[in-house]
Design a protein around this motif. Structure first.
Motif, PDB file in Angstrom:
ATOM      1  N   VAL A 185       0.836  -1.209   0.000  1.00 57.40           N
ATOM      2  CA  VAL A 185       0.000   0.000   0.000  1.00 57.40           C
ATOM      3  C   VAL A 185       0.866   1.252   0.000  1.00 57.40           C
ATOM      4  N   GLU A 186       1.865   1.295   0.869  1.00 56.46           N
ATOM      5  CA  GLU A 186       2.714   2.479   0.986  1.00 56.46           C
ATOM      6  C   GLU A 186       3.475   2.751  -0.303  1.00 56.46           C
ATOM      7  N   LEU A 207      -6.159   6.943   5.908  1.00 57.59           N
ATOM      8  CA  LEU A 207      -7.371   6.142   5.725  1.00 57.59           C
ATOM      9  C   LEU A 207      -7.015   4.748   5.229  1.00 57.59           C
ATOM     10  N   CYS A 208      -6.014   4.652   4.362  1.00 55.35           N
ATOM     11  CA  CYS A 208      -5.602   3.349   3.829  1.00 55.35           C
ATOM     12  C   CYS A 208      -5.191   2.393   4.944  1.00 55.35           C
ATOM     13  N   ARG A 209      -4.546   2.911   5.972  1.00 49.39           N
ATOM     14  CA  ARG A 209      -4.139   2.056   7.091  1.00 49.39           C
ATOM     15  C   ARG A 209      -5.357   1.446   7.783  1.00 49.39           C
ATOM     16  N   HIS A 210      -6.407   2.245   7.959  1.00 49.93           N
ATOM     17  CA  HIS A 210      -7.627   1.744   8.606  1.00 49.93           C
ATOM     18  C   HIS A 210      -8.339   0.745   7.694  1.00 49.93           C
ATOM     19  N   VAL A 211      -8.378   1.055   6.401  1.00 54.08           N
ATOM     20  CA  VAL A 211      -9.031   0.154   5.438  1.00 54.08           C
ATOM     21  C   VAL A 211      -8.298  -1.187   5.396  1.00 54.08           C
ATOM     22  N   LEU A 212      -6.964  -1.135   5.379  1.00 52.70           N
ATOM     23  CA  LEU A 212      -6.174  -2.363   5.327  1.00 52.70           C
ATOM     24  C   LEU A 212      -6.416  -3.228   6.565  1.00 52.70           C
ATOM     25  N   GLN A 213      -6.472  -2.600   7.720  1.00 53.27           N
ATOM     26  CA  GLN A 213      -6.717  -3.377   8.936  1.00 53.27           C
ATOM     27  C   GLN A 213      -8.110  -4.008   8.919  1.00 53.27           C
ATOM     28  N   MET A 252      -0.192  -7.455  -4.016  1.00 49.94           N
ATOM     29  CA  MET A 252      -0.333  -6.344  -4.964  1.00 49.94           C
ATOM     30  C   MET A 252      -1.805  -6.031  -5.203  1.00 49.94           C
ATOM     31  N   LEU A 253      -2.616  -7.062  -5.369  1.00 47.60           N
ATOM     32  CA  LEU A 253      -4.058  -6.848  -5.541  1.00 47.60           C
ATOM     33  C   LEU A 253      -4.646  -6.212  -4.286  1.00 47.60           C
ATOM     34  N   LEU A 254      -4.243  -6.694  -3.130  1.00 42.06           N
ATOM     35  CA  LEU A 254      -4.729  -6.126  -1.876  1.00 42.06           C
ATOM     36  C   LEU A 254      -4.330  -4.659  -1.769  1.00 42.06           C
ATOM     37  N   GLY A 255      -3.101  -4.352  -2.172  1.00 45.98           N
ATOM     38  CA  GLY A 255      -2.625  -2.969  -2.104  1.00 45.98           C
ATOM     39  C   GLY A 255      -3.451  -2.013  -2.945  1.00 45.98           C
ATOM     40  N   VAL A 256      -3.699  -2.378  -4.212  1.00 46.79           N
ATOM     41  CA  VAL A 256      -4.489  -1.489  -5.079  1.00 46.79           C
ATOM     42  C   VAL A 256      -5.936  -1.435  -4.611  1.00 46.79           C
ATOM     43  N   GLY A 257      -6.426  -2.558  -4.063  1.00 48.17           N
ATOM     44  CA  GLY A 257      -7.804  -2.584  -3.559  1.00 48.17           C
ATOM     45  C   GLY A 257      -8.002  -1.643  -2.387  1.00 48.17           C
ATOM     46  N   VAL A 258      -7.039  -1.624  -1.479  1.00 48.68           N
ATOM     47  CA  VAL A 258      -7.100  -0.732  -0.312  1.00 48.68           C
ATOM     48  C   VAL A 258      -7.122   0.726  -0.759  1.00 48.68           C
ATOM     49  N   ILE A 259      -6.239   1.072  -1.675  1.00 43.29           N
ATOM     50  CA  ILE A 259      -6.169   2.461  -2.163  1.00 43.29           C
ATOM     51  C   ILE A 259      -7.458   2.841  -2.878  1.00 43.29           C
ATOM     52  N   ALA A 260      -7.988   1.924  -3.665  1.00 46.72           N
ATOM     53  CA  ALA A 260      -9.225   2.190  -4.399  1.00 46.72           C
ATOM     54  C   ALA A 260     -10.383   2.468  -3.441  1.00 46.72           C
ATOM     55  N   VAL A 261     -10.465   1.720  -2.348  1.00 45.85           N
ATOM     56  CA  VAL A 261     -11.516   1.934  -1.354  1.00 45.85           C
ATOM     57  C   VAL A 261     -11.361   3.312  -0.709  1.00 45.85           C
ATOM     58  N   ALA A 262     -10.133   3.663  -0.345  1.00 46.61           N
ATOM     59  CA  ALA A 262      -9.878   4.963   0.293  1.00 46.61           C
ATOM     60  C   ALA A 262     -10.225   6.117  -0.644  1.00 46.61           C
ATOM     61  N   VAL A 263      -9.899   5.973  -1.917  1.00 41.12           N
ATOM     62  CA  VAL A 263     -10.214   7.024  -2.899  1.00 41.12           C
ATOM     63  C   VAL A 263     -11.725   7.159  -3.056  1.00 41.12           C
ATOM     64  N   PHE A 264     -12.419   6.040  -3.094  1.00 39.29           N
ATOM     65  CA  PHE A 264     -13.882   6.075  -3.223  1.00 39.29           C
ATOM     66  C   PHE A 264     -14.511   6.823  -2.055  1.00 39.29           C
ATOM     67  N   ILE A 265     -13.962   6.629  -0.866  1.00 40.55           N
ATOM     68  CA  ILE A 265     -14.520   7.264   0.330  1.00 40.55           C
ATOM     69  C   ILE A 265     -14.200   8.759   0.390  1.00 40.55           C
ATOM     70  N   LEU A 266     -12.957   9.113   0.083  1.00 39.09           N
ATOM     71  CA  LEU A 266     -12.522  10.506   0.253  1.00 39.09           C
ATOM     72  C   LEU A 266     -12.640  11.370  -1.009  1.00 39.09           C
ATOM     73  N   TYR A 267     -12.350  10.781  -2.162  1.00 38.73           N
ATOM     74  CA  TYR A 267     -12.299  11.577  -3.402  1.00 38.73           C
ATOM     75  C   TYR A 267     -12.953  10.810  -4.553  1.00 38.73           C
ATOM     76  N   ILE A 268     -14.250  10.603  -4.449  1.00 35.47           N
ATOM     77  CA  ILE A 268     -14.921   9.772  -5.440  1.00 35.47           C
ATOM     78  C   ILE A 268     -14.817  10.351  -6.846  1.00 35.47           C
ATOM     79  N   ARG A 269     -14.669  11.668  -6.950  1.00 36.62           N
ATOM     80  CA  ARG A 269     -14.569  12.279  -8.283  1.00 36.62           C
ATOM     81  C   ARG A 269     -13.289  11.845  -9.015  1.00 36.62           C
TER      82      ARG A 269
END
Length: 308
Positions: A185-186, A207-213, A252-269
């Protein structure tokens, strides 16, 4: 060789956002290679020691000792690998072989008896080794370790702690660097920030840290839902579940998935823009990233707003 070793130690000691783009590029290539090697050599027992109760225990140890959460993720990888190797070794020792010859149940009992007393210390040893590998200044000396374990009801000496740590170290064949999801993720976040400065990666990082946990602790349920989405079957076959194991261990899939979730929550645009860039960086399809994110978001909503 010396230059490469120096670079490796430098990357481990750097905080988020401090690595140069050149160093990030090298590290991402190396991480991707290690991740693929790991997926190609998965054992039948993969994931057996990544169950929620064990993860809860490891994260609580890190929390109580004020260690970085990264130590917990690394310790989990060490524990999984050590225990698979250790159990394999126990199965071929003369004592357990004799038990197996007389009665299969005796073999299980014998191995369980050998492990039940020392398993808590093995878990702690994995945390200690992971913390040392993090090059963190907050090291736990043996005196502190003894006091901490006594509080948990474990009567151990400094010598016992060191012997356990050495046993785990040898059992891992002195290899302590393995892919872990937080590192993924980092690294991906930093590469994303370099490729597209408009993405606020520093805000996303927390946020990614919380999503990953959340994903780590709800792994079984989330990946079961993802399997059903991927196969488009409410009850996937045994063969489909077996093939899906590599997906559950893909950092790698988990990493991109975590970031994608965080982006959806904070910056959906910026959702489509970031998903496209993550796909470009990793080679993972946009659909795979989107499916992972949507499944995880559904579980987050279900967790926050449980059905009555």
């Amino acid at each position: 060789m010396a230059k490469r070793l120096l670079r490796s130690r430098e990357r481990l000691s750097l905080k988020f956002g401090q690595a140069s783009f050149e160093l990030l590029g090298d590290f991402l290539i190396n991480f991707n290679q290690k991740n693929k090697e790991n997926l190609d050599s998965l054992s039948k027992c993969c994931g057996s020691f990544k169950l929620k109760p064990l993860l809860d225990c490891i994260f609580l140890i890190c929390q109580e000792l004020k260690l970085d959460p990264a130590v917990g993720y690394h310790a989990t990888e060490l524990l999984q690998r050590f225990m698979v190797k250790h159990l394999s070794d126990l199965l071929v020792t003369p004592e357990t072989s004799a038990a197996a010859a007389s009665e299969p149940r005796n073999l299980e009992d014998s191995i369980f008896d050998q492990l039940k007393e020392k398993f808590p210390l093995i878990v702690f040893s994995c945390v200690q080794l992971a913390n040392k590998m993090s090059l963190n200044h907050h090291m736990i000396d043996t005196g502190t370790a003894v006091s901490f374990l006594h509080l948990l009801g474990l009567s151990v000496s400094k010598k016992t702690i060191l012997e356990s740590e050495l046993m785990v170290f040898k059992g891992l064949e002195f290899k302590l660097i393995y892919p872990n999801p937080l590192t993924s993720v980092e690294t991906l976040l930093e590469v994303l920030g370099h490729n597209d400065p408009s993405v606020p990666v520093k805000r996303l990082y927390h946020l990614c840290r919380h999503v990953l946990q959340f994903i780590t602790l709800q792994k079984a349920a989330i990946y079961d839902s993802l399997l059903k989405v991927t196969t488009q079957r409410a009850s996937p076959s045994k063969e489909q579940r077996e093939k899906f194991v590599t997906v559950t261990e893909d950092c790698m899939l988990l990493g991109v998935g975590v970031i994608a979730v965080a982006v959806f929550i904070l910056y959906i645009r910026k959702w489509e823009q970031v998903i496209g860039e993550l796909s470009h960086i990793t080679g993972i399809s946009v659909k795979s990233i989107s499916d992972f994110a949507h499944v995880t978001l559904a579980h987050i909503v279900g967790f926050l707003c449980p059905a009555e």
